[in-house]
Scaffold this motif. Structure first.
Motif: not given
Length: 201
Positions: A41-65
Motif C-alpha cells: 500500500n504505497p499511498g494513503r490507506m483507503t480499504q482493508f487489506s488482510a496482507v497489509e494488516r498481517s505485515i503491520s501486526l508482525l512489525i508491531v509484534g517485533l517491536v514489542t518483543v
C-alpha cells in the motif's frame, strides 16, 4: 511509519548487554517488513487489506518483543546488581520507555475498531476508544477519524499518568492493554529512573 523506523534505530543505541543479539537482526527484518508494507500500500490507506494488516501486526509484534527483552534485561541487571553504570541505565531506560510508548500506540492503532483499514472502509460500527471529538460534535467535523498521532499522544499520556486522560477505553481489551502499559511504565519509572538518579556520580 517514520516513528516506528526512528524507534527501531534507537534500539541500535542500546548497550550490548541490554540489546537483542545479534544487534542487526531486528533493524534488518523490520526494514524488510516496512518495504513490504509500502509495496502493498504505497499511498494513503483507503480499504482493508488482510496482507497489509498481517505485515503491520508482525512489525508491531517485533517491536514489542525486542523492547520487552530490553526491559527485562535492564530490570534484571538492576535487581541482580550486575548493572552499575548509571549513565547507561538512564539511556537504556529512556529508550525502552519511549519504545514502550510507541509499541502500545501501534497496538491501539491496529485494534481500535478493527484497525486503520476497517476504519477507513467504514466497516467498524462501535469504537473501542472514545476520543473527545467523538463525544462532542462541536469539537470536530462529523467524519473526523483519529490519526496515528492521536494514538501516539494517547499512549504517551497513559504512560505518563498511569491512567486515562482525555481518551476513554470502552472495551475490555483496551482497558487491559492500558493497564499493562501502565504497569510497565511504572516499573521502569520506579526501578530504572530512581536507581539511576540515586547512583549518578
Amino acid at each position: 511509519m517514520g516513528v516506528v523506523v526512528a524507534t527501531l534505530v534507537l534500539q541500535v543505541a542500546l548497550p550490548d548487554d541490554m540489546a537483542l543479539r545479534p544487534w542487526w537482526l531486528l533493524p534488518a527484518v523490520s526494514v524488510l517488513l516496512v518495504v513490504a508494507l509500502l509495496l502493498v500500500n504505497p499511498g494513503r490507506m483507503t480499504q482493508f487489506s488482510a496482507v497489509e494488516r498481517s505485515i503491520s501486526l508482525l512489525i508491531v509484534g517485533l517491536v514489542t518483543v525486542v523492547n520487552a527483552w530490553s526491559a527485562a534485561s535492564l530490570v534484571y541487571g538492576i535487581a541482580s546488581g550486575t548493572t552499575d553504570r548509571a549513565g547507561a541505565v538512564l539511556v537504556t531506560g529512556g529508550i525502552v520507555y519511549w519504545t514502550n510508548i510507541v509499541a502500545f500506540s501501534l497496538w491501539y492503532w491496529e485494534f481500535d475498531r478493527g484497525g486503520p483499514g476497517r476504519r477507513a472502509a467504514g466497516r467498524a460500527e462501535y469504537p473501542d476508544l472514545q476520543f473527545p471529538q467523538m463525544a462532542d460534535p462541536d469539537l470536530a467535523h462529523r467524519d473526523w477519524e483519529p490519526s496515528y498521532l492521536d494514538y501516539l499522544y494517547f499512549s504517551f499520556t497513559n504512560a505518563a499518568a498511569f491512567s486515562p486522560t482525555d481518551v476513554m477505553p470502552l472495551r475490555i481489551w483496551a482497558k487491559m492493554t492500558m493497564m499493562l502499559q501502565a504497569v510497565v511504565s511504572l516499573v521502569l519509572a520506579v526501578m530504572v529512573v530512581a536507581w539511576a538518579i540515586n547512583n549518578l556520580k
